[in-house]
Write an enzyme that holds these catalytic residues in place. Structure first.
Site, PDB file in Angstrom:
ATOM      1  N   TYR A   1       0.835  -1.188   0.000  1.00 26.59           N
ATOM      2  CA  TYR A   1       0.000   0.000   0.000  1.00 26.59           C
ATOM      3  C   TYR A   1       0.878   1.249   0.000  1.00 26.59           C
ATOM      4  CZ  TYR A   1       1.227   0.907   4.834  1.00 26.59           C
ATOM      5  OH  TYR A   1       1.938   1.195   5.974  1.00 26.59           O
TER       6      TYR A   1
ATOM      7  N   TYR B   1      -8.402   7.713  12.130  1.00 32.79           N
ATOM      8  CA  TYR B   1      -7.813   8.111  13.413  1.00 32.79           C
ATOM      9  C   TYR B   1      -8.583   9.233  14.109  1.00 32.79           C
ATOM     10  CZ  TYR B   1      -3.997   5.123  12.085  1.00 32.79           C
ATOM     11  OH  TYR B   1      -3.257   4.024  11.729  1.00 32.79           O
TER      12      TYR B   1
ATOM     13  N   ILE C   1      -7.365  -0.181  11.153  1.00 33.53           N
ATOM     14  CA  ILE C   1      -8.369   0.851  11.384  1.00 33.53           C
ATOM     15  C   ILE C   1      -9.684   0.371  10.792  1.00 33.53           C
ATOM     16  CG2 ILE C   1      -6.712   2.769  11.508  1.00 33.53           C
ATOM     17  CD1 ILE C   1      -7.322   3.371   8.574  1.00 33.53           C
TER      18      ILE C   1
ATOM     19  N   PHE D   1      -5.649   5.243   0.538  1.00 33.72           N
ATOM     20  CA  PHE D   1      -4.718   4.111   0.485  1.00 33.72           C
ATOM     21  C   PHE D   1      -4.778   3.474  -0.913  1.00 33.72           C
ATOM     22  CE2 PHE D   1      -5.529   4.513   4.991  1.00 33.72           C
ATOM     23  CZ  PHE D   1      -4.274   4.326   5.545  1.00 33.72           C
TER      24      PHE D   1
ATOM     25  N   PHE E   1       2.191   9.689   3.442  1.00 32.38           N
ATOM     26  CA  PHE E   1       2.572   9.621   4.848  1.00 32.38           C
ATOM     27  C   PHE E   1       3.126   8.247   5.243  1.00 32.38           C
ATOM     28  CE2 PHE E   1      -2.007   8.634   4.815  1.00 32.38           C
ATOM     29  CZ  PHE E   1      -2.045   7.430   5.495  1.00 32.38           C
ATOM     30  N   ASP E   2       2.935   7.248   4.368  1.00 36.47           N
ATOM     31  CA  ASP E   2       3.472   5.919   4.690  1.00 36.47           C
ATOM     32  C   ASP E   2       3.431   5.042   3.427  1.00 36.47           C
ATOM     33  OD1 ASP E   2       4.559   3.872   6.147  1.00 36.47           O
ATOM     34  OD2 ASP E   2       2.671   3.233   7.047  1.00 36.47           O
TER      35      ASP E   2
END
Length: 565
Positions: free
Chosen positions: A55, A111, A85, A128, A65-66
């Protein structure tokens, strides 16, 4: 921090979507955009499945961010167990392997108002880009799909069998991690006794030689949590495309299938026989490795004495001339674990399709089958001049020769070495008009060398013979005999010019005259001039080209040990 975030955030691949187009912010629920869907979808993610996926995590403005790609490892997690999540737990359900989705998750399913440290601000919508790579469940078992099965399957793989097979090994998404084909060498192993990963141990059972199947296994039946340390990642499902080439058990003996038998089988082969046979040799999957036919020459050997591999030694016993049989030989009775180093691989089962041409034993004598005429006045013996017709073949019926083509008889003096020993033995005792079949072993025929272009080496010969005529020979050691009393003035009768010497002309004329008048007889079947010359040379004791009265002696007057003519 990022690693902790990833562990809480990340998802997998399969099917389900809420919308195809991004709704306006703020989002009320997840939104899924399917960016790639594979043609085949054998399985979709369900709640409770374990997934591996890649991902990229982004904010709506595209800022990353990731990313699992950056870490060089997939994200591996159970779906529906609150390890992700809430939005990802929900979104991954329904994805297929190799499917790619853009998943948009509202903050209340991500979040929320708290965000995640310095990485994800409060009330963030998260995007994502997910590529699903693997799906399995703890309840999964080995899956087997056979896509080719041979017409004939006399035996299937059982526990403790030894097999040789080729395979392509891939991950569930099709990534190749290994192949025996690229190494040009089969994978050889025992089955069902722990020499293989558990899934393959199960997946090979019941296979036929020549069968092709897809064996799919979850990681706990493959390489588990850690993978293989190189090409197989941890928690990876494995897919093996397998073709079985060979199968045997260490307890196997040879198997023999008689394919055809001759109508007549007077004798079967035994230990110590010398055999000539043709063969085609192949591996169990049909791969050809050798043939005597391609060399246009039989394989000739003793059987039962270790001159050939043990399985062939056994398989050639008890055969008939003309028989066809298939002999299947396990490797421990053939070329073993090493093979031949060329065409026969190690641990290979061999299949020989054999045609028996002939066999004999070094102790064999001439085999005679006779049909005698009603009257048999005289039986042929050594020294007799015989005339006969013959047809000659090998044991398999291959034509060698015949007097019928020329119409002329074959004429020989028995005991004079004019034919092979077996023929002389077979002709002795025949009557005129008698028919005989003579089966002559090679040591009484043309031996190991045969006759170039006509009779193969070590061949058993079959002669069908008819005795047409014979002329009684002379006593052994004689080339001329008198039919009446010998003249007391023999020397002077020969000496026509009365010079007290007899030359070759006088000698020859005299002998031929006696034969013409019926007073004497030359040995039949020989050139008269050569016989007379031989007789003359025996009398010319000082070798001066003349015979004197002192030199001249009748054979009856010579010492018993003197064997000249």
């Amino acid at each position: 921090m990022i690693r902790l975030l990833v562990q809480m955030i990340l998802p997998a691949i399969l099917v389900t979507f809420v919308a195809c187009n991004a709704p306006p912010v703020p989002l009320d629920d997840i939104v899924i955009e399917k960016t790639f869907t594979p043609e085949r979808c054998d399985r979709m993610v369900k709640s409770g499945d374990f997934v591996r996926y890649h991902y990229i995590g982004m904010f709506p403005d595209g800022k990353k961010f990731d990313s699992s790609y950056d870490r060089g490892t997939t994200y591996n997690v159970f779906v529906g167990r609150k390890q992700l999540i809430a939005g990802m737990d929900k979104a991954l359900v329904g994805m297929c392997v190799n499917e790619r989705w853009m998943i948009k998750i509202p903050p209340q399913l991500a979040y929320g108002k708290d965000g995640y440290g310095d990485i994800i601000p409060p009330d963030s919508i998260l995007h994502f880009d997910v590529l699903m790579l693997d799906i399995w469940n703890t309840e999964d078992k080995v899956q087997i799909k056979t896509y080719h099965k041979p017409e004939s399957c006399v035996r299937t793989v059982q526990v403790s069998d030894y097999v040789r097979y080729h395979y392509n090994g891939t991950l569930l998404n099709g990534t190749l991690f290994d192949s025996s084909h690229t190494r040009l060498r089969t994978y050889d192993t025992y089955v069902g006794i722990g020499w293989l990963i558990a899934g393959m141990d199960q997946g090979l059972l019941g296979m036929c030689v020549g069968e092709k199947r897809i064996v799919t296994m979850p990681p706990f039946l493959g390489y588990g949590e850690n993978g293989d340390g190189s090409d197989i990642p941890g928690q990876a499902s494995l897919v093996f495309d397998v073709i079985l080439l060979d199968l045997h058990n260490p307890k196997d003996e040879i198997t023999v299938e008689v394919q055809s038998l001759p109508d007549h089988c007077p004798r079967k082969s035994e230990v110590g026989d010398f055999m000539r046979y043709h063969y085609n040799g192949s591996l169990l999957d049909g791969t050809f490795f050798d043939s005597s036919y391609s060399r246009n020459r039989t394989y000739d050997t003793y059987i039962g004495k270790g001159y050939v591999i043990a399985g062939m030694d056994q398989g050639l016993l008890g055969v008939c001339v003309g028989e066809h049989r298939r002999i299947v030989i396990p490797p421990h009775l053939a070329y073993g674990e090493e093979g031949t180093g060329t065409k026969i691989p190690g641990s290979a089962v061999l299949v020989f399709d054999v045609h028996i041409i002939d066999f004999h034993n070094p102790s064999d004598i001439v085999e005679i089958t006779s049909v005698k005429p009603e009257k048999c006045i005289y039986n042929a013996k050594r020294g007799d001049f015989v005339k006969y017709h013959y047809n000659a073949t090998l044991m398999d019926g291959t034509y060698i020769g015949s007097t019928q083509t020329s119409g002329k008889t074959y004429d020989v003096v028995l005991g004079a070495g004019q034919v092979v020993i077996g023929m002389e033995q077979g002709l002795i005792g025949m009557c005129v008009g008698e028919k005989r079949r003579l089966v002559i072993p090679p040591h009484l025929g043309y031996g190991e060398r045969g006759v170039d272009g006509e009779v193969p080496g070590s061949a058993v010969l079959v002669f069908d013979v008819v005795l047409v005529d014979l002329e009684e020979g002379l006593p052994e050691g004689y080339m001329f005999v008198w039919n009446s009393d010998v003249s007391p003035n023999l020397f002077s009768e020969m000496d026509k010019n009365k010079d007290a010497q007899v030359d070759i002309t006088e000698f020859s004329d005299y002998i031929l005259q006696q034969v013409k008048e019926g007073k004497g007889r030359l040995a039949p079947g020989f050139d008269p001039q050569r016989i007379i010359q031989n007789m003359y040379d025996n009398q010319d004791r000082n070798k001066d080209g003349q015979i004197t009265e002192d030199e001249f002696k009748l054979k009856a007057d010579e010492a018993a040990s003197h064997d000249e003519l």
